[in-house]
Design a protein around this motif. Structure first.
Motif, PDB file in Angstrom:
ATOM      1  N   SER A 185       8.139   6.559  -3.748  1.00 54.12           N
ATOM      2  CA  SER A 185       7.019   5.662  -3.467  1.00 54.12           C
ATOM      3  C   SER A 185       5.766   6.078  -4.221  1.00 54.12           C
ATOM      4  O   SER A 185       5.032   5.234  -4.755  1.00 54.12           O
ATOM      5  CB  SER A 185       6.739   5.635  -1.963  1.00 54.12           C
ATOM      6  N   ILE A 186       5.494   7.384  -4.260  1.00 51.26           N
ATOM      7  CA  ILE A 186       4.301   7.877  -4.947  1.00 51.26           C
ATOM      8  C   ILE A 186       4.345   7.545  -6.438  1.00 51.26           C
ATOM      9  O   ILE A 186       3.315   7.264  -7.075  1.00 51.26           O
ATOM     10  CB  ILE A 186       4.158   9.399  -4.721  1.00 51.26           C
ATOM     11  N   ILE A 187       5.537   7.544  -7.015  1.00 48.47           N
ATOM     12  CA  ILE A 187       5.674   7.247  -8.445  1.00 48.47           C
ATOM     13  C   ILE A 187       5.690   5.740  -8.700  1.00 48.47           C
ATOM     14  O   ILE A 187       5.031   5.256  -9.641  1.00 48.47           O
ATOM     15  CB  ILE A 187       6.957   7.900  -9.004  1.00 48.47           C
ATOM     16  N   SER A 188       6.411   4.982  -7.893  1.00 46.26           N
ATOM     17  CA  SER A 188       6.647   3.574  -8.203  1.00 46.26           C
ATOM     18  C   SER A 188       5.525   2.640  -7.738  1.00 46.26           C
ATOM     19  O   SER A 188       5.141   1.718  -8.473  1.00 46.26           O
ATOM     20  CB  SER A 188       7.972   3.127  -7.588  1.00 46.26           C
ATOM     21  N   ILE A 189       5.002   2.843  -6.547  1.00 47.26           N
ATOM     22  CA  ILE A 189       4.023   1.884  -5.999  1.00 47.26           C
ATOM     23  C   ILE A 189       2.759   1.798  -6.845  1.00 47.26           C
ATOM     24  O   ILE A 189       2.267   0.688  -7.118  1.00 47.26           O
ATOM     25  CB  ILE A 189       3.711   2.226  -4.532  1.00 47.26           C
ATOM     26  N   PRO A 190       2.159   2.915  -7.300  1.00 48.95           N
ATOM     27  CA  PRO A 190       0.981   2.766  -8.169  1.00 48.95           C
ATOM     28  C   PRO A 190       1.263   2.028  -9.465  1.00 48.95           C
ATOM     29  O   PRO A 190       0.343   1.419 -10.040  1.00 48.95           O
ATOM     30  CB  PRO A 190       0.572   4.232  -8.440  1.00 48.95           C
ATOM     31  N   ASN A 191       2.500   2.067  -9.953  1.00 47.66           N
ATOM     32  CA  ASN A 191       2.836   1.296 -11.150  1.00 47.66           C
ATOM     33  C   ASN A 191       2.936  -0.193 -10.860  1.00 47.66           C
ATOM     34  O   ASN A 191       2.674  -1.025 -11.740  1.00 47.66           O
ATOM     35  CB  ASN A 191       4.155   1.799 -11.733  1.00 47.66           C
ATOM     36  N   ILE A 192       3.310  -0.539  -9.632  1.00 47.73           N
ATOM     37  CA  ILE A 192       3.392  -1.948  -9.256  1.00 47.73           C
ATOM     38  C   ILE A 192       2.014  -2.490  -8.893  1.00 47.73           C
ATOM     39  O   ILE A 192       1.643  -3.609  -9.280  1.00 47.73           O
ATOM     40  CB  ILE A 192       4.367  -2.110  -8.070  1.00 47.73           C
ATOM     41  N   PHE A 193       1.250  -1.688  -8.141  1.00 52.68           N
ATOM     42  CA  PHE A 193      -0.103  -2.076  -7.727  1.00 52.68           C
ATOM     43  C   PHE A 193      -1.078  -1.016  -8.240  1.00 52.68           C
ATOM     44  O   PHE A 193      -1.246   0.036  -7.601  1.00 52.68           O
ATOM     45  CB  PHE A 193      -0.208  -2.185  -6.204  1.00 52.68           C
ATOM     46  N   PRO A 194      -1.714  -1.237  -9.359  1.00 57.18           N
ATOM     47  CA  PRO A 194      -2.615  -0.216  -9.934  1.00 57.18           C
ATOM     48  C   PRO A 194      -3.775   0.156  -9.015  1.00 57.18           C
ATOM     49  O   PRO A 194      -4.327   1.258  -9.137  1.00 57.18           O
ATOM     50  CB  PRO A 194      -3.126  -0.884 -11.219  1.00 57.18           C
ATOM     51  N   GLU A 195      -4.159  -0.743  -8.119  1.00 57.07           N
ATOM     52  CA  GLU A 195      -5.269  -0.431  -7.204  1.00 57.07           C
ATOM     53  C   GLU A 195      -4.904   0.667  -6.212  1.00 57.07           C
ATOM     54  O   GLU A 195      -5.791   1.310  -5.640  1.00 57.07           O
ATOM     55  CB  GLU A 195      -5.696  -1.684  -6.430  1.00 57.07           C
ATOM     56  N   VAL A 196      -3.617   0.868  -5.981  1.00 54.96           N
ATOM     57  CA  VAL A 196      -3.149   1.861  -5.008  1.00 54.96           C
ATOM     58  C   VAL A 196      -2.919   3.182  -5.732  1.00 54.96           C
ATOM     59  O   VAL A 196      -1.976   3.325  -6.510  1.00 54.96           O
ATOM     60  CB  VAL A 196      -1.856   1.381  -4.314  1.00 54.96           C
ATOM     61  N   LYS A 197      -3.778   4.141  -5.479  1.00 58.85           N
ATOM     62  CA  LYS A 197      -3.652   5.438  -6.126  1.00 58.85           C
ATOM     63  C   LYS A 197      -2.548   6.255  -5.462  1.00 58.85           C
ATOM     64  O   LYS A 197      -2.190   6.032  -4.309  1.00 58.85           O
ATOM     65  CB  LYS A 197      -4.979   6.201  -6.062  1.00 58.85           C
ATOM     66  N   TRP A 198      -2.064   7.235  -6.202  1.00 56.12           N
ATOM     67  CA  TRP A 198      -0.941   8.027  -5.693  1.00 56.12           C
ATOM     68  C   TRP A 198      -1.328   8.806  -4.447  1.00 56.12           C
ATOM     69  O   TRP A 198      -0.491   9.010  -3.554  1.00 56.12           O
ATOM     70  CB  TRP A 198      -0.445   8.989  -6.770  1.00 56.12           C
ATOM     71  N   TYR A 199      -2.583   9.230  -4.348  1.00 54.08           N
ATOM     72  CA  TYR A 199      -2.980  10.004  -3.174  1.00 54.08           C
ATOM     73  C   TYR A 199      -3.115   9.137  -1.931  1.00 54.08           C
ATOM     74  O   TYR A 199      -3.089   9.647  -0.823  1.00 54.08           O
ATOM     75  CB  TYR A 199      -4.266  10.803  -3.446  1.00 54.08           C
ATOM     76  N   TYR A 200      -3.273   7.816  -2.084  1.00 51.96           N
ATOM     77  CA  TYR A 200      -3.210   6.934  -0.916  1.00 51.96           C
ATOM     78  C   TYR A 200      -1.806   6.964  -0.317  1.00 51.96           C
ATOM     79  O   TYR A 200      -1.643   7.055   0.914  1.00 51.96           O
ATOM     80  CB  TYR A 200      -3.562   5.492  -1.310  1.00 51.96           C
ATOM     81  N   ILE A 201      -0.810   6.869  -1.193  1.00 47.96           N
ATOM     82  CA  ILE A 201       0.580   6.880  -0.733  1.00 47.96           C
ATOM     83  C   ILE A 201       0.927   8.235  -0.114  1.00 47.96           C
ATOM     84  O   ILE A 201       1.599   8.317   0.921  1.00 47.96           O
ATOM     85  CB  ILE A 201       1.539   6.576  -1.903  1.00 47.96           C
ATOM     86  N   PHE A 202       0.466   9.311  -0.753  1.00 45.57           N
ATOM     87  CA  PHE A 202       0.727  10.655  -0.222  1.00 45.57           C
ATOM     88  C   PHE A 202       0.121  10.808   1.172  1.00 45.57           C
ATOM     89  O   PHE A 202       0.757  11.344   2.090  1.00 45.57           O
ATOM     90  CB  PHE A 202       0.154  11.701  -1.174  1.00 45.57           C
ATOM     91  N   THR A 203      -1.099  10.327   1.355  1.00 41.34           N
ATOM     92  CA  THR A 203      -1.754  10.418   2.661  1.00 41.34           C
ATOM     93  C   THR A 203      -1.012   9.591   3.706  1.00 41.34           C
ATOM     94  O   THR A 203      -0.851  10.017   4.857  1.00 41.34           O
ATOM     95  CB  THR A 203      -3.209   9.941   2.552  1.00 41.34           C
ATOM     96  N   ALA A 204      -0.553   8.405   3.308  1.00 43.18           N
ATOM     97  CA  ALA A 204       0.179   7.551   4.244  1.00 43.18           C
ATOM     98  C   ALA A 204       1.475   8.234   4.701  1.00 43.18           C
ATOM     99  O   ALA A 204       1.798   8.239   5.898  1.00 43.18           O
ATOM    100  CB  ALA A 204       0.492   6.205   3.591  1.00 43.18           C
ATOM    101  N   TYR A 205       2.212   8.822   3.763  1.00 43.04           N
ATOM    102  CA  TYR A 205       3.451   9.526   4.119  1.00 43.04           C
ATOM    103  C   TYR A 205       3.171  10.794   4.913  1.00 43.04           C
ATOM    104  O   TYR A 205       4.016  11.234   5.701  1.00 43.04           O
ATOM    105  CB  TYR A 205       4.242   9.870   2.857  1.00 43.04           C
ATOM    106  N   LEU A 206       1.993  11.371   4.747  1.00 46.13           N
ATOM    107  CA  LEU A 206       1.660  12.601   5.451  1.00 46.13           C
ATOM    108  C   LEU A 206       1.429  12.350   6.938  1.00 46.13           C
ATOM    109  O   LEU A 206       1.849  13.142   7.788  1.00 46.13           O
ATOM    110  CB  LEU A 206       0.416  13.234   4.816  1.00 46.13           C
ATOM    111  N   PHE A 207       0.765  11.244   7.253  1.00 45.54           N
ATOM    112  CA  PHE A 207       0.415  10.958   8.645  1.00 45.54           C
ATOM    113  C   PHE A 207       1.383   9.992   9.329  1.00 45.54           C
ATOM    114  O   PHE A 207       1.322   9.823  10.544  1.00 45.54           O
ATOM    115  CB  PHE A 207      -1.005  10.389   8.725  1.00 45.54           C
ATOM    116  N   ALA A 208       2.264   9.347   8.565  1.00 44.09           N
ATOM    117  CA  ALA A 208       3.179   8.371   9.154  1.00 44.09           C
ATOM    118  C   ALA A 208       4.121   8.961  10.200  1.00 44.09           C
ATOM    119  O   ALA A 208       4.411   8.300  11.206  1.00 44.09           O
ATOM    120  CB  ALA A 208       3.988   7.678   8.046  1.00 44.09           C
ATOM    121  N   PRO A 209       4.649  10.206  10.040  1.00 42.21           N
ATOM    122  CA  PRO A 209       5.545  10.736  11.072  1.00 42.21           C
ATOM    123  C   PRO A 209       4.904  10.829  12.453  1.00 42.21           C
ATOM    124  O   PRO A 209       5.568  10.567  13.465  1.00 42.21           O
ATOM    125  CB  PRO A 209       5.910  12.131  10.532  1.00 42.21           C
ATOM    126  N   ALA A 210       3.617  11.194  12.528  1.00 44.84           N
ATOM    127  CA  ALA A 210       2.946  11.252  13.829  1.00 44.84           C
ATOM    128  C   ALA A 210       2.853   9.862  14.453  1.00 44.84           C
ATOM    129  O   ALA A 210       3.093   9.684  15.658  1.00 44.84           O
ATOM    130  CB  ALA A 210       1.556  11.859  13.668  1.00 44.84           C
TER     131      ALA A 210
END
Length: 312
Positions: free
Chosen positions: A42-67
């Motif tokens: 997701s961190i690699i592919s999503i920013p390529n599909i949506f340039p507005e979404v930075k890789w650290y947004y995805i990393f943060t989402a995956y970091l807090f999603a388990p809680a």
């Protein structure tokens, strides 16, 4: 089952189900490895599909999603309601406010909302499937393998179905056949979210903080007091459900609890065997409240109170 001193005693059938279920348990390392693999993809592919979404947004989402996934699975087990869309709205607000209006906050919020919602909703669905496997004495490994096959098929079928509808119909047209009202709602929420805290209603954060502290204190009291008293302490997660879905939920639960209590007094064995099936049927059909609500609607009875919000 519950004995006279208030303690819990497992029947031989329950013990056998536990033994069969735990015999083929899924190794923990598979869960961690799979989650890490999909996070990297997701961190690699999503920013390529949506340039507005930075890789650290995805990393943060995956970091807090388990809680958030744990909270959603726990709440679904208590109330039989998967409220993943609310956790997705939390991600929408945070990521949209983080990105800001000038850096594609609307797109970042919507993508983050969809990502977190997908992670959170599957946690509750998997727990329900594991419960079904436990009840039917099905191997958890067979169940998780079936889930993987179904997910792989969905990764191909779902995009193709979406593209078919997207090119065959006028999706999103307010006057068309497929209006997509939720798309408009979530887009407007993202537009408001890019404004940050100023977009929230007055005293919203204070109310949320107070509710959080109250829920934590009630859970502590329930865990610390003796069991014979703790079982009478209400669960904050269940208390929150009426605020989310409406007050009618309390009527369903109150009547259902009374029926279960009386049924256990009359015939404990039959109650333990049939309560899950009866409760599932009533929940699926909303059987307890649909008849009274229909009668009230036909009689044109409305609630005697309402709530309004006014700007200062």
């Amino acid at each position: 089952m519950q004995v006279e001193d208030g303690s819990l005693e497992c029947s031989s059938d329950e013990l056998w189900r536990d033994k069969v279920f735990m015999k083929d348990r899924v190794p923990t390392w598979i869960a961690f490895a799979g989650y890490t693999l999909f996070a990297i993809i997701s961190i690699i592919s999503i920013p390529n599909i949506f340039p507005e979404v930075k890789w650290y947004y995805i990393f943060t989402a995956y970091l807090f999603a388990p809680a958030l996934a744990f909270c959603n699975a726990y709440g679904t087990g208590l109330t039989n309601m998967n409220t993943a869309y609310n956790y997705g709205k939390v991600a929408l607000f945070i990521l949209a406010a983080w990105a800001g209006k000038s850096h594609g906050g609307v797109v970042a919020g919507l993508v983050g909302c969809g990502l977190v919602k997908s992670i959170v909703t599957i946690s509750a669905e998997l727990m329900q499937d594991f419960k079904s496997a436990h009840l039917t004495m099905t191997s958890p490994r067979a169940m998780i393998l079936s889930q993987a096959v179904g997910t792989a098929i969905g990764c191909v079928v779902a995009p193709m179905t979406f593209l078919l509808f997207y090119h065959a119909f006028d999706i999103g047209n307010p006057k068309g056949e497929f209006k997509a009202p939720f798309a408009l709602i979530y887009r407007n929420m993202a537009i408001l979210s890019v404004e940050g805290l100023s977009a929230l209603p007055q005293h919203c954060l204070q109310i949320c903080a107070g509710a959080f502290v109250f829920a934590a204190m009630v859970n502590l009291v329930k865990d610390l007091v003796p069991e014979r008293f703790g079982r009478w302490v209400p669960l904050p997660m269940a208390m929150a459900a009426p605020f989310l879905v409406g007050g009618y939920f309390t009527i369903d639960m109150c009547i259902g609890t009374a029926v279960v209590y009386i049924w256990h007094k009359i015939n404990r064995e039959r109650a333990e065997a049939l309560v899950p099936a009866v409760a599932s049927g009533l929940m699926c059909g909303d059987g307890l409240w649909i008849l009274p609500s229909s009668i009230l609607a036909l009689a044109k009875v409305e609630a005697p109170m309402c709530m309004s919000f006014f700007a200062n």
